[in-house]
Design a protein around this motif. Structure first.
Motif, mmCIF file in Angstrom:
data_model
loop_
_atom_site.group_PDB
_atom_site.id
_atom_site.type_symbol
_atom_site.label_atom_id
_atom_site.label_comp_id
_atom_site.label_asym_id
_atom_site.label_seq_id
_atom_site.Cartn_x
_atom_site.Cartn_y
_atom_site.Cartn_z
ATOM 1 N N VAL A 32 0.865 -1.176 0.000
ATOM 2 C CA VAL A 32 0.000 0.000 0.000
ATOM 3 C C VAL A 32 0.904 1.230 0.000
ATOM 4 C CG1 VAL A 32 -1.791 1.294 1.204
ATOM 5 C CG2 VAL A 32 -1.817 -1.221 1.253
ATOM 6 N N THR A 36 -2.434 6.842 -0.302
ATOM 7 C CA THR A 36 -3.419 6.246 -1.203
ATOM 8 C C THR A 36 -4.491 5.521 -0.406
ATOM 9 O OG1 THR A 36 -2.222 4.149 -1.434
ATOM 10 C CG2 THR A 36 -1.670 5.922 -2.976
ATOM 11 N N VAL A 38 -6.400 1.999 -0.543
ATOM 12 C CA VAL A 38 -6.441 0.654 -1.124
ATOM 13 C C VAL A 38 -7.608 -0.090 -0.504
ATOM 14 C CG1 VAL A 38 -5.280 -1.580 -1.295
ATOM 15 C CG2 VAL A 38 -3.999 0.528 -1.682
ATOM 16 N N THR A 190 -2.643 7.476 4.657
ATOM 17 C CA THR A 190 -2.775 6.209 3.940
ATOM 18 C C THR A 190 -3.956 5.434 4.521
ATOM 19 O OG1 THR A 190 -0.385 6.129 3.600
ATOM 20 C CG2 THR A 190 -1.602 4.074 3.300
ATOM 21 N N LEU A 192 -6.186 1.828 4.396
ATOM 22 C CA LEU A 192 -6.498 0.466 3.967
ATOM 23 C C LEU A 192 -7.933 0.195 4.375
ATOM 24 C CD1 LEU A 192 -5.680 -2.207 2.675
ATOM 25 C CD2 LEU A 192 -4.933 -2.997 4.939
ATOM 26 N N ALA A 205 -11.424 3.773 -3.967
ATOM 27 C CA ALA A 205 -10.067 3.231 -3.944
ATOM 28 C C ALA A 205 -9.207 3.685 -5.114
ATOM 29 C CB ALA A 205 -10.122 1.705 -3.906
ATOM 30 N N ASP A 206 -7.933 3.980 -4.796
ATOM 31 C CA ASP A 206 -6.939 4.182 -5.849
ATOM 32 C C ASP A 206 -6.543 2.842 -6.463
ATOM 33 O OD1 ASP A 206 -6.475 7.092 -5.493
ATOM 34 O OD2 ASP A 206 -5.784 6.458 -3.516
ATOM 35 N N ARG A 207 -6.462 1.830 -5.609
ATOM 36 C CA ARG A 207 -6.157 0.475 -6.058
ATOM 37 C C ARG A 207 -7.053 -0.491 -5.302
ATOM 38 N NH1 ARG A 207 -1.794 0.241 -9.249
ATOM 39 N NH2 ARG A 207 -1.548 -2.021 -9.035
ATOM 40 N N GLU A 219 -5.089 -7.672 -8.305
ATOM 41 C CA GLU A 219 -4.791 -6.381 -7.677
ATOM 42 C C GLU A 219 -4.457 -5.365 -8.749
ATOM 43 O OE1 GLU A 219 -2.396 -3.179 -5.981
ATOM 44 O OE2 GLU A 219 -1.596 -4.768 -7.272
ATOM 45 N N THR A 221 -5.545 -0.998 -10.321
ATOM 46 C CA THR A 221 -6.556 0.047 -10.401
ATOM 47 C C THR A 221 -7.835 -0.544 -11.001
ATOM 48 O OG1 THR A 221 -5.925 0.727 -12.625
ATOM 49 C CG2 THR A 221 -4.749 1.760 -10.783
#
Length: 262
Positions: A32, A36, A38, A190, A192, A205-207, A219, A221
């Motif tokens: 992560v 961002t 995730v 950050t 999660l 989510a960014d990813r 996993e 984008t």
């Protein structure tokens, strides 16, 4: 104080965990990046909460390594705890206390020099100033969840774990929480996020990491995950509104933070 490190905010390698004969995590790998969001997607029993509990030092893994904000969760648990905050599936506010008192209490527990000032800043940030002196028991579900997330930011943690933060919330309250989560990432935190709601991951989510049978099986984008499927074909169809769209249109969705605070 949070650990300064230039690597990923979270790095997990070959993490394993079993309960008796049940293998919950079976070689989990995850990175992560800092600042961002995730989303960790998975059905019930996929291992999402177990992973978060290990990363937040509440549970010890059977094997593998996990580093959060530059500190190993197994051997440097105190340093990890100084850098993180965890918000569980249900709001952990004290409903007898006011919103301001909840935040001030957390500030005192974290030994901040001016917890009242921190509380006032967070109340303003999460649009709770008008309800600051009301007992949390009078808050709506969305307001309680926003207060819960605000409490998790006392002390400015580098990493925030949100374990299914919109469980049991109505559509309007979910939108409020989404706005709160977006504000976390915008400030450099950050995040999660674990969730069962696909639309939640899609919007926030960014990813996205898909956890199944204790492993990350995909996993990337949203665009990268979409690319795993054959190219789409263009068809003209009549699109019916979803029930959520109908509900929000009827009750009014223009101001998700402006609700029964008066």
């Amino acid at each position: 104080m949070p650990i300064t490190d230039t690597g990923p905010a979270i790095r997990v390698r070959n993490l394993t965990k079993s309960y008796g004969d049940v293998r919950v995590l079976d070689g989990l790998d995850l990175d992560v990046e800092r600042g961002t969001i995730v989303a960790l997607l998975g059905s019930n029993g996929a291992g999402k909460t177990t992973a978060v509990r290990i990363l937040s030092t509440l549970l010890r893994a059977d094997g593998g390594t996990a580093v959060v904000d530059g500190a190993d969760v197994a051997t440097q648990a105190a340093r990890v705890r100084a850098s993180i905050s965890l918000t569980g599936q249900f709001a952990a506010v004290d409903e007898v206390l006011t919103g301001r008192e909840n935040l001030t209490l957390v500030g005192r527990l974290r030994h901040l020099p001016d917890p009242a000032r921190v509380a006032d800043a967070l109340l303003e940030r999460f649009s709770l100033t008008d309800a600051a002196r009301r007992a949390a028991s009078t808050y709506s579900g969305g307001m309680r969840r926003r207060l819960d997330i605000a409490m998790s930011l006392v002390g400015e943690p580098a990493v925030v774990f949100l374990d299914e933060p919109t469980t049991g919330l109505d559509p309007q309250a979910r939108l409020e929480v989404w706005d709160a989560v977006r504000s976390l990432a915008a400030s450099g935190t950050t995040v999660l996020l674990t969730t069962q709601y696909l639309d939640e991951a899609e919007h926030l989510a960014d990813r996205i990491a898909i956890l199944h049978a204790g492993r990350i099986i995909a996993e990337g984008t949203l665009a990268e995950l979409r690319a795993l499927f054959p190219p789409t074909t263009v068809e003209y169809v009549e699109k019916q509104p979803t029930l959520e769209e109908i509900f929000l249109a009827i009750v009014g969705s223009a101001g998700p933070l402006a609700e029964e605070e008066s």
